[in-house]
Scaffold this motif. Structure first.
Motif, short mmCIF file in Angstrom:
data_model
loop_
_atom_site.label_atom_id
_atom_site.label_comp_id
_atom_site.label_asym_id
_atom_site.label_seq_id
_atom_site.Cartn_x
_atom_site.Cartn_y
_atom_site.Cartn_z
N ASN A 98 -12.35 4.77 -6.07
CA ASN A 98 -10.98 5.22 -5.80
C ASN A 98 -10.50 4.58 -4.50
OD1 ASN A 98 -8.55 6.62 -5.84
ND2 ASN A 98 -9.42 8.40 -4.78
N PHE A 99 -10.29 3.26 -4.55
CA PHE A 99 -9.88 2.53 -3.35
C PHE A 99 -8.43 2.12 -3.44
CE2 PHE A 99 -11.02 -0.78 -6.35
CZ PHE A 99 -10.15 -1.82 -6.08
N GLU A 100 -7.84 1.84 -2.29
CA GLU A 100 -6.49 1.28 -2.22
C GLU A 100 -6.52 -0.20 -1.87
OE1 GLU A 100 -3.68 4.50 -0.25
OE2 GLU A 100 -5.62 4.39 0.81
N LEU A 101 -7.44 -0.57 -0.98
CA LEU A 101 -7.52 -1.92 -0.44
C LEU A 101 -8.95 -2.44 -0.57
CD1 LEU A 101 -6.56 -4.34 1.37
CD2 LEU A 101 -7.06 -2.89 3.35
N ALA A 102 -9.12 -3.60 -1.21
CA ALA A 102 -10.42 -4.26 -1.28
C ALA A 102 -10.43 -5.42 -0.30
CB ALA A 102 -10.70 -4.76 -2.70
N LEU A 103 -11.37 -5.39 0.64
CA LEU A 103 -11.61 -6.52 1.53
C LEU A 103 -12.80 -7.28 0.99
CD1 LEU A 103 -11.22 -4.83 5.04
CD2 LEU A 103 -9.50 -6.10 3.76
N LEU B 120 0.83 -1.20 0.00
CA LEU B 120 0.00 0.00 0.00
C LEU B 120 0.86 1.26 0.00
CD1 LEU B 120 -2.76 -1.06 2.56
CD2 LEU B 120 -3.12 -0.59 0.12
N ASP B 121 1.87 1.29 0.86
CA ASP B 121 2.73 2.46 0.95
C ASP B 121 3.46 2.72 -0.35
OD1 ASP B 121 1.96 2.81 3.56
OD2 ASP B 121 3.80 2.00 4.45
N ARG B 122 3.87 1.66 -1.03
CA ARG B 122 4.62 1.79 -2.28
C ARG B 122 3.72 1.79 -3.51
NH1 ARG B 122 9.98 3.32 -1.54
NH2 ARG B 122 10.50 2.71 0.60
N ARG B 123 2.40 1.69 -3.26
CA ARG B 123 1.41 1.65 -4.36
C ARG B 123 1.72 0.52 -5.34
NH1 ARG B 123 0.18 8.11 -5.51
NH2 ARG B 123 -0.33 8.61 -3.34
N ARG B 124 1.97 -0.63 -4.77
CA ARG B 124 2.27 -1.82 -5.55
C ARG B 124 1.08 -2.78 -5.51
NH1 ARG B 124 6.42 -0.75 -8.91
NH2 ARG B 124 8.20 0.11 -7.80
N PRO B 125 0.74 -3.40 -6.62
CA PRO B 125 -0.38 -4.35 -6.64
C PRO B 125 -0.10 -5.57 -5.78
CG PRO B 125 0.27 -3.70 -8.87
CD PRO B 125 1.34 -3.21 -7.94
N PHE B 126 -1.17 -6.14 -5.24
CA PHE B 126 -1.03 -7.28 -4.34
C PHE B 126 -2.35 -8.02 -4.29
CE2 PHE B 126 -1.58 -9.32 -0.25
CZ PHE B 126 -0.34 -9.82 0.10
N SER B 127 -2.28 -9.35 -4.14
CA SER B 127 -3.51 -10.12 -3.92
C SER B 127 -3.24 -11.28 -2.98
CB SER B 127 -4.09 -10.65 -5.25
OG SER B 127 -3.16 -11.49 -5.89
N LEU B 128 -4.15 -11.45 -2.02
CA LEU B 128 -4.17 -12.65 -1.18
C LEU B 128 -5.32 -13.52 -1.66
CD1 LEU B 128 -3.50 -14.39 1.35
CD2 LEU B 128 -5.19 -12.99 2.58
N VAL B 129 -5.01 -14.76 -2.00
CA VAL B 129 -6.01 -15.74 -2.44
C VAL B 129 -5.87 -16.95 -1.54
CG1 VAL B 129 -6.61 -17.35 -4.29
CG2 VAL B 129 -6.12 -14.95 -4.83
N TYR C 27 -6.36 -3.00 12.56
CA TYR C 27 -7.15 -1.78 12.64
C TYR C 27 -6.26 -0.54 12.70
CZ TYR C 27 -10.38 -5.49 13.60
OH TYR C 27 -11.09 -6.65 13.48
N GLU C 28 -5.09 -0.68 13.31
CA GLU C 28 -4.13 0.42 13.34
C GLU C 28 -3.58 0.72 11.95
OE1 GLU C 28 -2.59 2.57 15.91
OE2 GLU C 28 -4.66 2.11 16.45
N LEU C 29 -3.26 -0.32 11.21
CA LEU C 29 -2.62 -0.13 9.91
C LEU C 29 -3.58 0.43 8.86
CD1 LEU C 29 -0.44 -3.36 9.51
CD2 LEU C 29 0.36 -1.05 9.99
N PHE C 30 -4.84 0.03 8.92
CA PHE C 30 -5.75 0.31 7.80
C PHE C 30 -6.91 1.23 8.16
CE2 PHE C 30 -4.20 -4.18 7.00
CZ PHE C 30 -3.12 -3.77 6.21
N ARG C 31 -6.88 1.83 9.34
CA ARG C 31 -8.01 2.66 9.77
C ARG C 31 -8.26 3.83 8.82
NH1 ARG C 31 -6.49 3.84 14.74
NH2 ARG C 31 -7.52 2.03 15.59
N HIS C 32 -7.21 4.38 8.23
CA HIS C 32 -7.38 5.54 7.36
C HIS C 32 -7.08 5.21 5.89
CE1 HIS C 32 -7.92 7.72 11.03
NE2 HIS C 32 -6.70 7.44 11.44
N THR C 33 -7.04 3.93 5.56
CA THR C 33 -6.84 3.48 4.18
C THR C 33 -8.15 3.60 3.41
OG1 THR C 33 -5.12 1.94 4.90
CG2 THR C 33 -6.15 1.50 2.76
#
Length: 275
Positions: free
Chosen positions: A186-191, A21-30, A132-138
C-alpha cells in the motif's frame, strides 16, 4: 542543455511529483543514461556485437542490471521510455554513448517526450532538504540493491515514517518477481535504484495509479553522506526550507500546459504519453 529541458531543476520536479501524490494521479520518472542507450540501441542503431566492442562491460548484468544481447529487455525498456510522464536525458556530447546515441534512439523510435529533465536530476533531488520535507510522511516502497540500507538512513537521520517495505532488485532476472509483488504494498511513491530495470518498475507503479521515481545512484550518495556523519546536502545539522510547503495545481497545469481531466478542474492528467 539545461535550459532546453521543460523541467529545468530539481525543485520543479519535486513539486510536480508532490502534486501528483496530492491528487492521487499516476506518474513516472524514467531516466536514460549510457546503460539504457546500449540496451535500446541493440539491433536498431547498432548490431549487438558492435555495441559490446564499444564497451564490453555491457555484456555483463553488473553494469545496468541487464546484459546484452537481450532484445526482450530492449522492447520492455522502450515501452517504459515511450510511456514515461517525465523523461530524463543527458545533454553531454563529449562521448558518443551519451546524448549523441540518445538522440539517434529517440529519432529512430520516433519518440518526442513532452516533459523532460536532466538525466542526473535524481542527485539534485536527493541533495536538497525539500525532498525530505515533501516526502517524509509519504507511504514509500524502496526497490533495489541498496534500499535496505537506505531505509535505515531515512528513518534514523531524516525521520521518515511511511516506508512500507523494501524489495531487492539486482538484475533482469529479478524483474518479474518484483513486478508481481508491487500490488501487495500500500504505497504512494516507489523510489527505485535498479539500473535499467528501474524504468520498467517506475511505469508499472504508474499503472497501479502510484508514483514511480527512477532514483538511481542518489540512494548510494545519501548512504555515503550518512557514513560521513552528514546530511545529503553536506550539512551536519538539519535545516528545513523556510516557510510552509505549498501546493497549487493551477500553477503546474499552466506551466506545463497540462489539460485537466474531464470533471476535475485544476487537476493534473493521469499520464503523459510520448508520441
Amino acid at each position: 542543455m539545461a535550459n532546453q529541458f521543460t523541467i529545468p531543476d530539481a525543485r520543479e520536479l519535486l513539486y510536480l511529483v508532490k502534486e501528483h501524490l496530492d491528487r492521487r494521479r499516476p506518474f513516472s520518472l524514467v531516466r536514460i543514461g549510457d546503460g539504457e542507450n546500449f540496451i535500446l540501441a541493440q539491433e536498431s542503431i547498432h548490431p549487438v556485437q558492435e555495441l559490446i566492442a564499444m564497451y564490453n562491460v555491457v555484456a555483463s548484468d553488473r553494469y545496468s542490471g541487464i546484459a546484452i544481447p537481450n532484445l526482450e529487455a530492449r522492447d520492455r525498456l522502450l515501452q517504459a521510455v515511450r510511456r514515461a510522464t517525465v523523461l530524463g536525458l543527458l545533454h553531454q556530447t563529449d562521448c558518443y554513448c551519451w546524448y549523441p546515441l540518445t538522440e539517434k534512439i529517440l529519432s529512430h523510435y520516433r519518440i518526442t517526450p513532452r516533459l523532460t529533465c536532466y538525466a542526473f536530476i535524481n542527485h539534485y533531488c536527493a541533495n536538497t532538504p525539500l525532498f525530505y520535507e515533501l516526502f517524509r510522511h509519504t507511504r514509500i516502497l524502496l526497490i533495489g540493491r541498496p534500499m535496505a540500507r537506505l531505509r535505515e538512513v531515512l528513518e534514523r537521520r531524516y525521520q521518515f515514517t511511511g516506508i512500507m517495505g523494501v524489495l531487492n532488485l539486482r538484475n533482469y532476472h529479478d524483474l518479474d518477481r518484483v513486478l508481481a509483488q508491487l500490488p501487495r504494498f500500500n504505497f504512494e511513491l516507489a523510489l527505485i535504484s535498479a539500473g535499467a530495470n528501474a524504468k520498467m518498475v517506475a511505469v508499472a507503479a504508474m499503472d497501479l495509479g502510484r508514483v514511480g521515481f527512477d532514483f538511481g545512484h542518489a540512494a548510494d550518495n545519501i548512504i555515503k553522506m550518512d557514513e560521513k556523519g552528514l546530511f545529503a546536502w553536506g550539512s551536519p545539522v538539519f535545516k528545513p526550507p523556510p516557510g510552509r510547503i505549498r501546493s497549487n495545481p493551477g500553477i503546474w497545469q499552466a506551466r506545463y500546459h497540462l489539460p485537466a481531466p474531464q470533471g476535475r478542474t485544476g487537476s493534473l492528467p493521469v499520464s503523459v504519453t510520448s508520441r
